[in-house]
Design a protein around this motif. Structure first.
Motif, short mmCIF file in Angstrom:
data_model
loop_
_atom_site.label_atom_id
_atom_site.label_comp_id
_atom_site.label_asym_id
_atom_site.label_seq_id
_atom_site.Cartn_x
_atom_site.Cartn_y
_atom_site.Cartn_z
N ARG A 115 0.83 -1.21 0.00
CA ARG A 115 0.00 0.00 0.00
C ARG A 115 0.86 1.26 0.00
N GLU A 116 1.98 1.20 0.69
CA GLU A 116 2.90 2.34 0.69
C GLU A 116 3.49 2.56 -0.70
N VAL A 117 3.87 1.47 -1.36
CA VAL A 117 4.41 1.58 -2.71
C VAL A 117 3.37 2.16 -3.67
N ILE A 118 2.13 1.67 -3.57
CA ILE A 118 1.06 2.15 -4.46
C ILE A 118 0.79 3.63 -4.22
N ALA A 119 0.71 4.03 -2.96
CA ALA A 119 0.40 5.42 -2.64
C ALA A 119 1.49 6.37 -3.13
N TRP A 120 2.72 5.91 -3.10
CA TRP A 120 3.85 6.76 -3.44
C TRP A 120 4.28 6.62 -4.90
N TRP A 121 3.63 5.75 -5.65
CA TRP A 121 4.07 5.43 -7.01
C TRP A 121 4.24 6.65 -7.91
N PRO A 122 3.27 7.58 -7.96
CA PRO A 122 3.46 8.72 -8.89
C PRO A 122 4.65 9.60 -8.52
N ARG A 123 5.13 9.53 -7.27
CA ARG A 123 6.21 10.43 -6.83
C ARG A 123 7.52 9.71 -6.59
N GLN A 124 7.61 8.43 -6.98
CA GLN A 124 8.85 7.69 -6.70
C GLN A 124 10.00 8.28 -7.50
N GLY A 125 11.14 8.22 -6.92
CA GLY A 125 12.30 8.82 -7.54
C GLY A 125 12.60 10.21 -7.03
N GLU A 126 11.68 10.77 -6.23
CA GLU A 126 11.90 12.11 -5.69
C GLU A 126 12.85 12.09 -4.49
N GLY A 127 12.98 10.90 -3.87
CA GLY A 127 13.87 10.78 -2.73
C GLY A 127 13.25 11.39 -1.47
N GLY A 128 14.09 11.71 -0.51
CA GLY A 128 13.62 12.35 0.71
C GLY A 128 13.00 11.40 1.70
N ALA A 129 12.16 11.96 2.58
CA ALA A 129 11.58 11.20 3.68
C ALA A 129 10.64 10.10 3.20
N GLU A 130 9.95 10.35 2.09
CA GLU A 130 9.02 9.34 1.58
C GLU A 130 9.75 8.06 1.19
N GLU A 131 10.90 8.20 0.56
CA GLU A 131 11.68 7.03 0.16
C GLU A 131 12.18 6.28 1.37
N LEU A 132 12.60 7.01 2.40
CA LEU A 132 13.06 6.37 3.63
C LEU A 132 11.92 5.63 4.32
N ARG A 133 10.73 6.22 4.32
CA ARG A 133 9.59 5.58 4.96
C ARG A 133 9.21 4.29 4.24
#
Length: 260
Positions: A115-133
């Motif tokens: 679910r985390e991967v799906i929610a973040w899919w459009p913004r992947q590659g941006e790095g930062g806290a989201e990638e760490l989470r």
């Protein structure tokens, strides 16, 4: 340029690339016929035809090689996402040997990760806290494996195999994020593709035909073919974003299976 086109629908990109290039080519043809009327004398057609054929072969090899490499990158990115998602699903299925309570623990952890991967899919590659989470959502799975106390041969085999599979999942995740950030053509290759496309169109425009509309039809056809190649290069340039990209289908499928 490709980054600016990523947010447009597929039909919009097709209109801009193929339609725009065709309009430019026809305009170039009109300018040549207007300012160099001697082109219709056709005395140079043999030389122009020979050079256009040579350039066309070079163009086909060059751009074809780039598109082939991009397609391999696209399909590999898709395969890696499927492997990442379904490896976690197989871990949940195999955890039945530890009992229903621990299987539920594994299932909840895998659901949270997908679910985390799906929610973040459009913004992947941006790095930062989201990638760490996203990386930290695998922690519950590691904890569940570390807390497992296998007492049978089947349980010990599962724990060993699942640990190795989790390492593969982490590698696939890093590969996916790396592709999202860096899997694109470098600017020298863009210059090469653009220059080769321009040379092909210019040499085709140098042919002399008495029929104006037949001349325009031929140059428009060549421009649409070249534009189609450029469209493929642009669409495949970012395999994990844009109008034609790998989507989170595998992760959605796993979530559907585990919540069923």
């Amino acid at each position: 340029m490709s980054n600016l086109l990523l947010d447009l629908p597929l039909w919009g990109i097709m209109v801009i690339v193929i339609g725009g290039l065709t309009a430019v080519a026809v305009g170039l043809q009109a300018a040549i016929r207007a300012f160099f009327p001697e082109i219709m004398a056709q005395r140079h057609n043999d030389v122009a035809g020979f050079l256009a054929a040579v350039i066309g072969v070079i163009y086909a090899v060059t751009v074809g090689f780039i598109i082939a490499e991009q397609w391999d990158n696209f399909t590999d990115a898709k395969d890696r996402t499927y492997r990442e998602a379904f490896t976690l699903s197989s871990i949940v299925e195999g955890s039945i040997v530890l009992g229903p309570v621990q299987q539920r623990q594994f299932s909840d952890a895998v659901l949270a990760y997908n679910r985390e991967v799906i929610a973040w899919w459009p913004r992947q590659g941006e790095g930062g806290a989201e990638e760490l989470r996203q990386a930290q959502t695998l922690t519950p799975l590691h904890i569940a494996l570390n807390q497992a106390q296998p007492t049978t041969e089947a349980q010990r085999a599962f724990v060993t195999d699942a640990s190795a599979r989790l390492a593969d999942v982490a590698a696939d995740r890093e590969d996916r994020l790396h592709r999202a950030r860096n899997a694109h053509l470098e600017w020298p290759l863009w210059v090469l593709v653009g220059f080769a496309s321009a040379v092909v169109l210019v040499f085709c425009a140098l042919f002399g035909l008495e029929s104006r509309w037949l001349h325009y039809t031929m140059i428009a056809g060549v421009a649409m073919a070249v534009g189609s190649n450029l469209l493929l290069v642009i669409l495949l340039n970012h395999p994990l974003s844009g109008a034609l990209s790998v989507g989170p289908d595998a992760y959605l499928s796993v979530v559907a299976d585990l919540t069923r």
